[in-house]
Design an enzyme around this catalytic site. Structure first.
Site, PDB file in Angstrom:
ATOM      1  N   HIS A 151      -2.634 -10.304   3.191  1.00  0.00           N
ATOM      2  CA  HIS A 151      -3.244  -9.405   2.206  1.00  0.00           C
ATOM      3  C   HIS A 151      -4.549 -10.005   1.686  1.00  0.00           C
ATOM      4  O   HIS A 151      -4.809 -11.200   1.880  1.00  0.00           O
ATOM      5  CB  HIS A 151      -2.298  -9.181   1.014  1.00  0.00           C
ATOM      6  CG  HIS A 151      -1.184  -8.224   1.309  1.00  0.00           C
ATOM      7  ND1 HIS A 151      -0.006  -8.620   1.905  1.00  0.00           N
ATOM      8  CD2 HIS A 151      -1.067  -6.880   1.095  1.00  0.00           C
ATOM      9  CE1 HIS A 151       0.786  -7.568   2.045  1.00  0.00           C
ATOM     10  NE2 HIS A 151       0.170  -6.493   1.558  1.00  0.00           N
ATOM     11  N   HIS A 152      -5.297  -9.188   0.975  1.00  0.00           N
ATOM     12  CA  HIS A 152      -6.571  -9.585   0.361  1.00  0.00           C
ATOM     13  C   HIS A 152      -6.393 -10.777  -0.589  1.00  0.00           C
ATOM     14  O   HIS A 152      -5.291 -11.066  -1.057  1.00  0.00           O
ATOM     15  CB  HIS A 152      -7.162  -8.393  -0.406  1.00  0.00           C
ATOM     16  CG  HIS A 152      -6.219  -7.806  -1.421  1.00  0.00           C
ATOM     17  ND1 HIS A 152      -6.146  -8.273  -2.701  1.00  0.00           N
ATOM     18  CD2 HIS A 152      -5.287  -6.822  -1.318  1.00  0.00           C
ATOM     19  CE1 HIS A 152      -5.221  -7.584  -3.367  1.00  0.00           C
ATOM     20  NE2 HIS A 152      -4.685  -6.699  -2.535  1.00  0.00           N
ATOM     21  N   LYS A 155      -4.381 -10.735  -4.167  1.00  0.00           N
ATOM     22  CA  LYS A 155      -2.955 -10.398  -4.344  1.00  0.00           C
ATOM     23  C   LYS A 155      -2.243 -11.550  -5.043  1.00  0.00           C
ATOM     24  O   LYS A 155      -2.489 -12.717  -4.747  1.00  0.00           O
ATOM     25  CB  LYS A 155      -2.298 -10.106  -2.994  1.00  0.00           C
ATOM     26  CG  LYS A 155      -0.851  -9.682  -3.133  1.00  0.00           C
ATOM     27  CD  LYS A 155      -0.325  -8.984  -1.910  1.00  0.00           C
ATOM     28  CE  LYS A 155       1.152  -8.597  -2.072  1.00  0.00           C
ATOM     29  NZ  LYS A 155       1.357  -7.625  -3.146  1.00  0.00           N
TER      30      LYS A 155
HETATM   31  P1  NAD Z   1      -5.017  -4.724  -9.577  1.00  0.00           P
HETATM   32  O1  NAD Z   1      -5.002  -6.093 -10.175  1.00  0.00           O
HETATM   33  O2  NAD Z   1      -6.259  -4.234  -8.917  1.00  0.00           O
HETATM   34  O3  NAD Z   1      -4.618  -3.651 -10.696  1.00  0.00           O
HETATM   35  C1  NAD Z   1      -3.595  -3.868 -11.646  1.00  0.00           C
HETATM   36  C2  NAD Z   1      -4.040  -3.171 -12.911  1.00  0.00           C
HETATM   37  O4  NAD Z   1      -2.987  -3.200 -13.872  1.00  0.00           O
HETATM   38  C3  NAD Z   1      -5.269  -3.873 -13.552  1.00  0.00           C
HETATM   39  O5  NAD Z   1      -6.256  -2.909 -13.807  1.00  0.00           O
HETATM   40  C4  NAD Z   1      -4.690  -4.452 -14.838  1.00  0.00           C
HETATM   41  O6  NAD Z   1      -5.643  -4.495 -15.874  1.00  0.00           O
HETATM   42  C5  NAD Z   1      -3.564  -3.460 -15.119  1.00  0.00           C
HETATM   43  N1  NAD Z   1      -2.568  -3.968 -16.060  1.00  0.00           N
HETATM   44  C6  NAD Z   1      -2.064  -5.193 -16.174  1.00  0.00           C
HETATM   45  N2  NAD Z   1      -1.222  -5.232 -17.200  1.00  0.00           N
HETATM   46  C7  NAD Z   1      -1.211  -3.988 -17.750  1.00  0.00           C
HETATM   47  C8  NAD Z   1      -0.558  -3.394 -18.859  1.00  0.00           C
HETATM   48  N3  NAD Z   1       0.231  -4.107 -19.637  1.00  0.00           N
HETATM   49  N4  NAD Z   1      -0.767  -2.078 -19.107  1.00  0.00           N
HETATM   50  C9  NAD Z   1      -1.587  -1.345 -18.355  1.00  0.00           C
HETATM   51  N5  NAD Z   1      -2.252  -1.862 -17.298  1.00  0.00           N
HETATM   52  C10 NAD Z   1      -2.046  -3.170 -17.011  1.00  0.00           C
HETATM   53  O7  NAD Z   1      -3.772  -4.694  -8.568  1.00  0.00           O
HETATM   54  P2  NAD Z   1      -3.473  -3.616  -7.417  1.00  0.00           P
HETATM   55  O8  NAD Z   1      -3.981  -4.110  -6.106  1.00  0.00           O
HETATM   56  O9  NAD Z   1      -3.860  -2.243  -7.873  1.00  0.00           O
HETATM   57  O10 NAD Z   1      -1.893  -3.728  -7.345  1.00  0.00           O
HETATM   58  C11 NAD Z   1      -1.078  -3.486  -8.474  1.00  0.00           C
HETATM   59  C12 NAD Z   1       0.392  -3.673  -8.087  1.00  0.00           C
HETATM   60  O11 NAD Z   1       0.756  -2.710  -7.082  1.00  0.00           O
HETATM   61  C13 NAD Z   1       0.698  -5.051  -7.482  1.00  0.00           C
HETATM   62  O12 NAD Z   1       1.997  -5.431  -7.893  1.00  0.00           O
HETATM   63  C14 NAD Z   1       0.693  -4.792  -5.980  1.00  0.00           C
HETATM   64  O13 NAD Z   1       1.484  -5.701  -5.257  1.00  0.00           O
HETATM   65  C15 NAD Z   1       1.294  -3.389  -5.958  1.00  0.00           C
HETATM   66  N6  NAD Z   1       0.983  -2.587  -4.766  1.00  0.00           N
HETATM   67  C16 NAD Z   1       2.001  -1.818  -4.287  1.00  0.00           C
HETATM   68  C17 NAD Z   1       1.772  -0.964  -3.228  1.00  0.00           C
HETATM   69  C18 NAD Z   1       2.884  -0.044  -2.788  1.00  0.00           C
HETATM   70  O14 NAD Z   1       2.699   0.757  -1.839  1.00  0.00           O
HETATM   71  N7  NAD Z   1       4.049  -0.085  -3.470  1.00  0.00           N
HETATM   72  C19 NAD Z   1       0.507  -0.907  -2.618  1.00  0.00           C
HETATM   73  C20 NAD Z   1      -0.511  -1.715  -3.133  1.00  0.00           C
HETATM   74  C21 NAD Z   1      -0.265  -2.553  -4.225  1.00  0.00           C
END
Ligand code: NAD
Length: 262
Positions: A151-152, A155
Site C-alpha cells: 500500500h501507499h 497507510k
Molecule cells: P486518511 O488518513 O486519508 O483519512 C482519514 C480521515 O479521518 C482524515 O481526514 C482524518 O482527519 C479523519 N479522522 C481522524 N479521526 C477522526 C475523527 N475523530 N472524526 C472524524 N474524522 C477523523 O485515510 P484513508 O486512506 O482515507 O483511510 C481511512 C481508513 O479507511 C483507514 O483505516 C484505511 O485502512 C481504510 N480503508 C478501507 C478501505 C475499504 O475498502 N474498507 C479502502 C481504503 C481505506
C-alpha cells in the site's frame, strides 16, 4: 426516495472519494460531513461550493443522515458505532486496524443497529476471498500459504485489514476458526508447517495490492488483486449504504450485499 448519506472524516483520501461516488448517483445525496480538524476544510476546497457545512460534532452528523459512512481511524470508528447504536442509524464501517476489544465494541453496536463492515469494498476482493477459501480447502498443508500486500506510504495499519481478511478466508478453508496460525511479526527462523504468513510493503501511492501464494513442492498457485483507483472502494461503500436502509440490526458484509453467502 433520495437517501441522505453522511460522511465521517470527509477530508481524507477515502472521504473525498466518497463525496465523488455520491455525486455520481441520483438516488442519494450528501447530507452532512464531519472533519477531524478545522484545517481539514481547506482539503475540500477544490470539491466546490455545494458541499454541506461541516457538522459541529458527530451527533449532528448522524442527526442529519439516514446512514453514515466511516473511513477514519479506529478510535473515531468506535465513537461513531456507539452513536449509530444509540440513534439506531445504520453505519458503514470501512476503517481498518481495530484491536480485539474495539472489534467487540463494534459487534455489540451491531446488535442495536444495522452495521456493515468490509476491510475492502471491491467486488474483486470479495470474490478473491471465496477463491482463497476454496483453494485452502482443496490444497493440503503441504502447500504453505503466504499473503503479501503493498500500500501507499501513508497507510497506518499493517498487515492491511484486507490481508488479514484473506488470512481468515484461508484459515476457514482449512477448518480453523481463529487467527492462532497467523505469522505476521518476526519471521526469523524456520517456517512452521500450517502457518499463514504475511509480508508487507509500503511505498509511493499504491492504492492496494494483495497476493495469496500457495507454495507447494515444485509448484505455486498465486491468486491476486490490484486496486488502481480508490473509487472502487467508495462506490462499493455507497452501494452498501443504499442497501442497508431498512435492514434489521445486525452485522452485514460484502457477502450479504453481493448475495455470496454460503
Ligand atoms: P486518511 O488518513 O486519508 O483519512 C482519514 C480521515 O479521518 C482524515 O481526514 C482524518 O482527519 C479523519 N479522522 C481522524 N479521526 C477522526 C475523527 N475523530 N472524526 C472524524 N474524522 C477523523 O485515510 P484513508 O486512506 O482515507 O483511510 C481511512 C481508513 O479507511 C483507514 O483505516 C484505511 O485502512 C481504510 N480503508 C478501507 C478501505 C475499504 O475498502 N474498507 C479502502 C481504503 C481505506
Amino acid at each position: 426516495m433520495t437517501v441522505r448519506i453522511g460522511i465521517a472524516g470527509a477530508a481524507g483520501r477515502m472521504g473525498r472519494a466518497l463525496i465523488a461516488a455520491i455525486r455520481e448517483r441520483e438516488d442519494c445525496s450528501l447530507s452532512a460531513l464531519s472533519l477531524h480538524r478545522q484545517e481539514d476544510a481547506a482539503r475540500l476546497a477544490d470539491l466546490g461550493a455545494s458541499l454541506p457545512a461541516p457538522a459541529p460534532d458527530a451527533h449532528a452528523l448522524f442527526a442529519a443522515s439516514d446512514v453514515v459512512i466511516d473511513f477514519t481511524r479506529p478510535d473515531a470508528g468506535i465513537d461513531h458505532a456507539a452513536i449509530a447504536a444509540d440513534t439506531n442509524t445504520p453505519l458503514i464501517v470501512g476503517t481498518t486496524g481495530f484491536t480485539e476489544s474495539e472489534e467487540h465494541v463494534l459487534a455489540v453496536a451491531g446488535k442495536r443497529t444495522a452495521l456493515f463492515r468490509a476491510a475492502n469494498f471491491s467486488l474483486g476482493i470479495a470474490l478473491l476471498g471465496h477463491l482463497v477459501r476454496r483453494a485452502a480447502h482443496v490444497l493440503d498443508e503441504d502447500f504453505d500459504i503466504e499473503i503479501h500486500e503493498m500500500h501507499h506510504r501513508r497507510k497506518v495499519d499493517a498487515p492491511s485489514g484486507t490481508a488479514l481478511a484473506l488470512g481468515d478466508a484461508a484459515a476457514r478453508g482449512r477448518g480453523q476458526t481463529d487467527r492462532s496460525r497467523f505469522a505476521a511479526g518476526d519471521r526469523s527462523g524456520q517456517r512452521l508447517p500450517g502457518d499463514i504468513g504475511f509480508s508487507v510493503l509500503r511505498g509511493g501511492d499504491v492504492v492496494g495490492e494483495h497476493e495469496v501464494v500457495f507454495a507447494g513442492a515444485g509448484e505455486r498457485l498465486i491468486l491476486g488483486h490490484r486496486a488502481d483507483d480508490r473509487m472502487i472502494f467508495a462506490r462499493g461503500a455507497v452501494r452498501a449504504a443504499l442497501w442497508i436502509i431498512g435492514r434489521e440490526p445486525g452485522l452485514y458484509g460484502m457477502d450479504d450485499l453481493l448475495g455470496l453467502k454460503e
